[in-house]
Design an enzyme around this catalytic site. Structure first.
Site, PDB file in Angstrom:
ATOM      1  N   ASP A   1      38.006  44.473  40.996  1.00  0.00           N
ATOM      2  CA  ASP A   1      39.362  45.505  41.275  1.00  0.00           C
ATOM      3  C   ASP A   1      40.597  45.027  40.870  1.00  0.00           C
ATOM      4  O   ASP A   1      41.375  44.861  41.633  1.00  0.00           O
ATOM      5  CB  ASP A   1      39.259  45.991  42.836  1.00  0.00           C
ATOM      6  CG  ASP A   1      40.302  47.095  43.084  1.00  0.00           C
ATOM      7  OD1 ASP A   1      40.801  47.599  42.120  1.00  0.00           O
ATOM      8  OD2 ASP A   1      40.715  47.163  44.126  1.00  0.00           O
ATOM      9  N   TYR A   2      40.607  44.290  39.791  1.00  0.00           N
ATOM     10  CA  TYR A   2      41.949  43.703  39.330  1.00  0.00           C
ATOM     11  C   TYR A   2      42.589  44.779  38.854  1.00  0.00           C
ATOM     12  O   TYR A   2      42.257  45.825  38.031  1.00  0.00           O
ATOM     13  CB  TYR A   2      41.517  42.599  37.803  1.00  0.00           C
ATOM     14  CG  TYR A   2      41.360  41.144  38.339  1.00  0.00           C
ATOM     15  CD1 TYR A   2      42.562  40.412  39.068  1.00  0.00           C
ATOM     16  CD2 TYR A   2      40.097  40.723  38.634  1.00  0.00           C
ATOM     17  CE1 TYR A   2      42.263  39.152  39.411  1.00  0.00           C
ATOM     18  CE2 TYR A   2      39.904  39.434  38.861  1.00  0.00           C
ATOM     19  CZ  TYR A   2      40.920  38.742  39.364  1.00  0.00           C
ATOM     20  OH  TYR A   2      40.873  37.306  39.818  1.00  0.00           O
ATOM     21  N   GLU A   3      44.257  44.734  39.104  1.00  0.00           N
ATOM     22  CA  GLU A   3      45.132  45.803  38.686  1.00  0.00           C
ATOM     23  C   GLU A   3      46.231  45.094  38.040  1.00  0.00           C
ATOM     24  O   GLU A   3      47.092  45.867  37.602  1.00  0.00           O
ATOM     25  CB  GLU A   3      45.563  46.632  39.876  1.00  0.00           C
ATOM     26  CG  GLU A   3      44.216  46.852  40.579  1.00  0.00           C
ATOM     27  CD  GLU A   3      44.540  47.813  41.943  1.00  0.00           C
ATOM     28  OE1 GLU A   3      45.866  48.509  42.056  1.00  0.00           O
ATOM     29  OE2 GLU A   3      43.821  48.554  42.622  1.00  0.00           O
ATOM     30  N   HIS A   4      46.349  43.774  38.032  1.00  0.00           N
ATOM     31  CA  HIS A   4      47.437  43.116  37.034  1.00  0.00           C
ATOM     32  C   HIS A   4      47.018  41.999  36.166  1.00  0.00           C
ATOM     33  O   HIS A   4      45.827  41.373  36.722  1.00  0.00           O
ATOM     34  CB  HIS A   4      48.607  42.775  38.095  1.00  0.00           C
ATOM     35  CG  HIS A   4      48.960  43.618  39.276  1.00  0.00           C
ATOM     36  ND1 HIS A   4      50.012  44.489  38.976  1.00  0.00           N
ATOM     37  CD2 HIS A   4      48.632  43.618  40.576  1.00  0.00           C
ATOM     38  CE1 HIS A   4      50.215  45.297  40.191  1.00  0.00           C
ATOM     39  NE2 HIS A   4      49.433  44.998  40.749  1.00  0.00           N
TER      40      HIS A   4
END
Length: 306
Positions: free
Chosen positions: A154-157
């Site tokens: 769940d990486y978002e950056h």
């Protein structure tokens, strides 16, 4: 010369053959429910959440984070540490909930949005080789310590390019599955130009190793209608072709199609079309305020599917 399959048909009893042909011809509906837990300050326990015995239930502990303090995006190097509430969601609680409910498995989500005082969690490895070596070591240790079954990404950056993300995460997933350290993997993308290229690069090369796509449909606008939701679902099913794209909503007041506005109507339509692979909710921490009303409704809905 008869093949082994021809021989099988000769010796297989007719009633068994008929049953197997029916099974092959009719896809069974998925009854998978997943829930993120442990990301907020709210004290929530596995035992707080209602669990329907007729569904497959996955808890996703949130989060294990590879974080470096300093100017952002600061380089990270695969040294994951646990940031969820280990007092109430520790190894003994994991083993207890799995022992009590045979249909429950527990995984952990990696990355997340922010940490501490809204500091972004970046994926920014110093090198693929060193990140992968450290990630394999730290993730294996956490999985073993807590008795976990899988991982969610769940990486978002991002401070790297999409190919680096694909090689690092794909290599990690490959190692964990090849060595039977985990039994399931998933990714949690959403529709944003700063995020999408990374997950699509990962999917193109390693999609065959990813069991579920926890697509964040709650990242769409709150004004989303049932017809728009179905359109979004078809778009993401095309993007992650061949994958099990799960539908979702948030109980934190975020966007997307809510249960009040027709989420389960959309689920019914997808079920009729044979496209409903499961439901997930963000998150148990927020749902506790409403006594897990929608967790019950989601699982009851899945359990009722024929």
């Amino acid at each position: 010369m008869l093949s082994k399959y021809a021989l099988l048909f000769i010796f297989l009893p007719l009633h068994s053959l008929f049953f197997n042909l029916l099974t092959i011809g009719a896809a069974q509906p998925e009854k998978l429910f997943r829930e993120y837990i442990g990301a907020e300050d709210t004290i929530v326990r596995f035992t707080d959440v209602p669990i329907n015995p007729s569904v497959d239930f996955h808890f996703l502990l949130s989060f294990a984070i590879d974080y470096t303090d300093g100017a952002h995006p600061a380089p990270t190097n695969g040294d994951f540490r646990v940031y969820w509430d280990t007092k109430n969601l520790g190894s003994s609680q994991v083993s207890a909930i799995k022992a009590k409910h045979a249909n429950v498995r527990v995984g952990m989500s990696l990355g997340g949005d922010t940490i501490g005082n809204n500091k972004p969690v970046y994926f920014h490895p110093t090198s693929i080789k060193s990140w992968l070596a450290n990630a394999i070591h730290s993730i294996t240790k956490i999985v073993t310590t807590y008795g976990l079954d899988g991982i969610d990404i769940d990486y978002e950056h991002f401070g790297s390019d999409p190919d680096t993300f694909a090689e690092c995460i794909g290599g990690l997933i490959f190692y964990l599955k090849q060595n039977e350290i985990v039994s399931f993997t998933s990714i949690a993308p959403y529709e944003d130009d700063s995020v999408k290229p990374y997950y699509l690069a990962l999917w193109r090369k390693y999609g065959h190793l990813i069991d579920y796509v926890n697509f964040q449909f709650y990242a769409y606008p709150r004004s989303t209608t049932v017809s728009q939701f179905l359109k979004y679902f078809d778009e993401q099913s095309f993007n992650y072709k061949g994958g099990q794209v799960l539908v979702s909503f948030g109980t934190d007041g975020s966007g997307g199609l809510s249960p009040q506005n027709g989420f389960f109507d959309a689920c019914s339509e997808l079920s009729k079309q044979g496209k409903l692979h499961g439901i997930f909710i963000w998150s148990a921490d927020d749902s506790k305020k409403a006594n897990f009303k929608y967790e019950k409704q989601s699982q009851d809905f899945l359990a009722s599917q024929k």
